[in-house]
Design a protein around this motif. Structure first.
Motif, short mmCIF file in Angstrom:
data_model
loop_
_atom_site.label_atom_id
_atom_site.label_comp_id
_atom_site.label_asym_id
_atom_site.label_seq_id
_atom_site.Cartn_x
_atom_site.Cartn_y
_atom_site.Cartn_z
N LEU A 115 21.68 91.01 17.22
CA LEU A 115 22.12 92.28 16.55
C LEU A 115 22.26 92.07 14.95
CD1 LEU A 115 24.83 93.41 19.09
CD2 LEU A 115 22.40 94.00 18.96
N ALA A 116 22.80 90.97 14.31
CA ALA A 116 22.65 90.83 13.06
C ALA A 116 21.43 90.71 12.46
CB ALA A 116 23.36 89.66 12.78
N SER A 117 20.44 90.16 13.13
CA SER A 117 19.48 90.17 12.58
C SER A 117 18.39 91.50 12.57
CB SER A 117 18.25 88.87 13.46
OG SER A 117 18.10 90.00 14.53
N LEU A 118 18.96 92.45 13.47
CA LEU A 118 18.47 93.84 13.30
C LEU A 118 19.17 94.86 12.29
CD1 LEU A 118 18.04 94.24 17.27
CD2 LEU A 118 16.18 93.96 15.50
N GLN A 119 20.23 94.20 11.62
CA GLN A 119 20.94 94.81 10.53
C GLN A 119 21.99 95.90 11.42
OE1 GLN A 119 20.53 93.82 7.43
NE2 GLN A 119 18.67 92.79 8.40
N LEU A 120 22.46 95.50 12.57
CA LEU A 120 23.26 96.15 13.52
C LEU A 120 24.85 95.44 13.30
CD1 LEU A 120 21.46 96.92 16.71
CD2 LEU A 120 21.80 98.57 14.93
N LYS A 121 25.75 95.76 12.82
CA LYS A 121 27.15 95.39 12.58
C LYS A 121 28.00 95.42 13.84
CE LYS A 121 26.70 94.94 7.74
NZ LYS A 121 25.81 93.88 7.33
N VAL A 122 28.11 94.27 14.41
CA VAL A 122 29.00 94.36 15.52
C VAL A 122 29.75 92.86 15.40
CG1 VAL A 122 29.26 93.90 18.04
CG2 VAL A 122 27.47 95.67 16.88
#
Length: 151
Positions: free
Chosen positions: A54-61
């Motif tokens: 998710l982080a590699s997709l620029q999604l903040k979780v």
């Protein structure tokens, strides 16, 4: 790269299930389920791997949110949890038509491969019948070393 939108039925059933339990469909919950739906069946991810992807997709979780969300989605039946001793816990997309499968797990790196085996299924059914159990599903985790970890 962004994740494609999940199919409406899965999204709708997740929202309906959460609503019945008095919970909301948060963007974080939706993102985690979308990741598994995008990867498809046969993808076995740890909480850390979900967080990294998710982080590699620029999604903040946050990692804590990922852990809570994975547990919730498994409890709701959207994900199946695999308890692997050395490999920790991994999760995969749950499919009703793909329940009786087995896993070959590398005890060093955690690589996980699925396989099906009619003799394993028959052994489970025979054992259940012998002891008077009603068989629900059959799964086997085989601990081994993958080719990369054998050196």
């Amino acid at each position: 790269m962004s994740l494609p939108s999940p199919s409406a039925p899965a999204d709708g059933s997740l929202q309906q299930g959460l609503h019945q339990d008095g919970r909301r469909l948060t963007p974080q919950r939706k993102r985690v389920l979308e990741l598994f739906e995008h990867r498809g069946s046969g993808c076995h991810l740890s909480a850390e791997e979900v967080h990294q992807q998710l982080a590699s997709l620029q999604l903040k979780v946050s990692l804590a949110t990922v852990y809570r969300t994975l547990r919730l989605l498994a409890d709701m039946g959207f994900l199946q949890e695999l308890e692997l001793s050395e490999g920790g816990r991994r999760f995969e997309l749950a499919h009703g038509d793909h329940r009786d499968h087995h896993h070959l797990v590398c005890i060093r790196c955690g690589r996980t491969e699925e396989f099906e085996s009619e003799p394993v299924l028959m052994a489970g059914a025979d054992a259940a019948q012998q002891f008077g159990f009603k068989l629900i599903e059959s799964s086997l985790n085989v601990r081994a070393l993958c080719p990369n970890c054998q050196d």
